[in-house]
Motif scaffolding. Structure first.
Motif, PDB file in Angstrom:
ATOM      1  N   ARG A 192       0.869  18.121 -16.869  1.00  0.00           N
ATOM      2  CA  ARG A 192      -0.039  17.954 -18.008  1.00  0.00           C
ATOM      3  C   ARG A 192       0.171  19.056 -19.041  1.00  0.00           C
ATOM      4  O   ARG A 192       0.182  18.806 -20.244  1.00  0.00           O
TER       5      ARG A 192
ATOM      6  N   GLY B   3       1.440  18.739 -22.955  1.00  0.00           N
ATOM      7  CA  GLY B   3       0.695  19.367 -24.045  1.00  0.00           C
ATOM      8  C   GLY B   3       1.565  20.324 -24.835  1.00  0.00           C
ATOM      9  O   GLY B   3       1.513  20.366 -26.067  1.00  0.00           O
TER      10      GLY B   3
ATOM     11  N   ALA C 118       3.883  18.424 -27.052  1.00  0.00           N
ATOM     12  CA  ALA C 118       3.211  17.921 -28.251  1.00  0.00           C
ATOM     13  C   ALA C 118       3.042  19.025 -29.289  1.00  0.00           C
ATOM     14  O   ALA C 118       3.226  18.791 -30.494  1.00  0.00           O
TER      15      ALA C 118
ATOM     16  N   VAL D 178      -3.494  15.728 -36.195  1.00  0.00           N
ATOM     17  CA  VAL D 178      -3.575  14.680 -35.165  1.00  0.00           C
ATOM     18  C   VAL D 178      -2.760  15.089 -33.931  1.00  0.00           C
ATOM     19  O   VAL D 178      -3.227  14.967 -32.789  1.00  0.00           O
ATOM     20  N   LEU D 179      -1.549  15.590 -34.131  1.00  0.00           N
ATOM     21  CA  LEU D 179      -0.727  16.025 -32.985  1.00  0.00           C
ATOM     22  C   LEU D 179      -1.355  17.220 -32.265  1.00  0.00           C
ATOM     23  O   LEU D 179      -1.321  17.300 -31.033  1.00  0.00           O
TER      24      LEU D 179
ATOM     25  N   ALA E  48      -4.562  17.898 -32.073  1.00  0.00           N
ATOM     26  CA  ALA E  48      -5.717  17.383 -31.328  1.00  0.00           C
ATOM     27  C   ALA E  48      -5.263  16.709 -30.034  1.00  0.00           C
ATOM     28  O   ALA E  48      -5.895  16.860 -28.985  1.00  0.00           O
ATOM     29  N   PHE E  49      -4.146  15.995 -30.082  1.00  0.00           N
ATOM     30  CA  PHE E  49      -3.586  15.378 -28.881  1.00  0.00           C
ATOM     31  C   PHE E  49      -3.201  16.453 -27.857  1.00  0.00           C
ATOM     32  O   PHE E  49      -3.485  16.323 -26.669  1.00  0.00           O
ATOM     33  N   ALA E  50      -2.566  17.514 -28.335  1.00  0.00           N
ATOM     34  CA  ALA E  50      -2.151  18.599 -27.436  1.00  0.00           C
ATOM     35  C   ALA E  50      -3.358  19.289 -26.813  1.00  0.00           C
ATOM     36  O   ALA E  50      -3.366  19.593 -25.612  1.00  0.00           O
TER      37      ALA E  50
ATOM     38  N   ALA F 141      -6.266  17.989 -26.240  1.00  0.00           N
ATOM     39  CA  ALA F 141      -6.834  17.079 -25.246  1.00  0.00           C
ATOM     40  C   ALA F 141      -6.058  17.164 -23.934  1.00  0.00           C
ATOM     41  O   ALA F 141      -6.643  17.122 -22.841  1.00  0.00           O
ATOM     42  N   LYS F 142      -4.737  17.286 -23.998  1.00  0.00           N
ATOM     43  CA  LYS F 142      -3.926  17.422 -22.777  1.00  0.00           C
ATOM     44  C   LYS F 142      -4.203  18.751 -22.088  1.00  0.00           C
ATOM     45  O   LYS F 142      -4.269  18.826 -20.861  1.00  0.00           O
TER      46      LYS F 142
ATOM     47  N   LYS G 151      -7.339  18.922 -19.880  1.00  0.00           N
ATOM     48  CA  LYS G 151      -7.274  18.221 -18.595  1.00  0.00           C
ATOM     49  C   LYS G 151      -6.696  19.091 -17.486  1.00  0.00           C
ATOM     50  O   LYS G 151      -6.750  18.718 -16.323  1.00  0.00           O
TER      51      LYS G 151
END
Length: 153
Positions: A44, A48, A51, A99-100, A102-104, A106-107, A110
């Motif tokens: 994970r 991240g 990203a 956006v990228l 925010a994706f990272a 989120a990863k 986790k």
């Protein structure tokens, strides 16, 4: 094989050896569980990180080349000033980068500690802290507690 299965004929040394073997197997299993959980979280974290690196590459390498092309395209399409066209293009790239990122994030959120391994180790420690030697009858009659920590096995 337990002491009940062989009629209680196992010596103290055999019992200690059996307990040591089983405890060693338990520790190895807990280590394997911890490795599996850490491996999953490492994957994970790697995704991240990938990203974030993708976002950084996108910001660094695409901005100079594509900004000029889009800014001049906006200029021809809208008749806005060249400065405004460059600001619009820069805002679009920042939006993609956010956006990228925010994706990272989120990863990365986790990624957690190996909770199953921690719980299992706590349970094992609780069980082992309550273990006491069983009383054993001697030939003379009185019951004597056997201290396995001082045995020479």
């Amino acid at each position: 094989m337990s002491a009940a299965e062989d009629g209680g004929n196992r010596s103290l040394g055999q019992l200690v050896a059996s307990a040591t073997t089983e405890l060693s197997a338990l520790v190895h299993d807990e280590i394997a569980l911890a490795k599996a959980e850490i491996r999953q979280d490492a994957k994970r974290a790697a995704f991240g990180s990938g990203a974030i690196m993708g976002a950084a590459v996108f910001f660094l390498f695409s901005l100079p080349v594509l900004s000029f092309a889009l800014a001049y395209g906006f200029r021809a399409w809208t008749d806005l000033g060249l400065v405004w066209c460059f600001l619009i293009v820069g805002g679009i790239y920042w939006l993609f980068g956010i956006v990228l990122a925010a994706f990272a994030i989120a990863k990365f959120k986790k990624v957690k500690p190996p909770q199953k391994s921690i719980d299992s180790a706590k349970q094992t420690a609780a069980v082992l802290s309550n273990v006491k030697p069983h009383p054993r009858a001697t030939v003379d009659g009185p019951v004597v507690a056997v201290d396995v920590t001082r045995s020479s096995v």
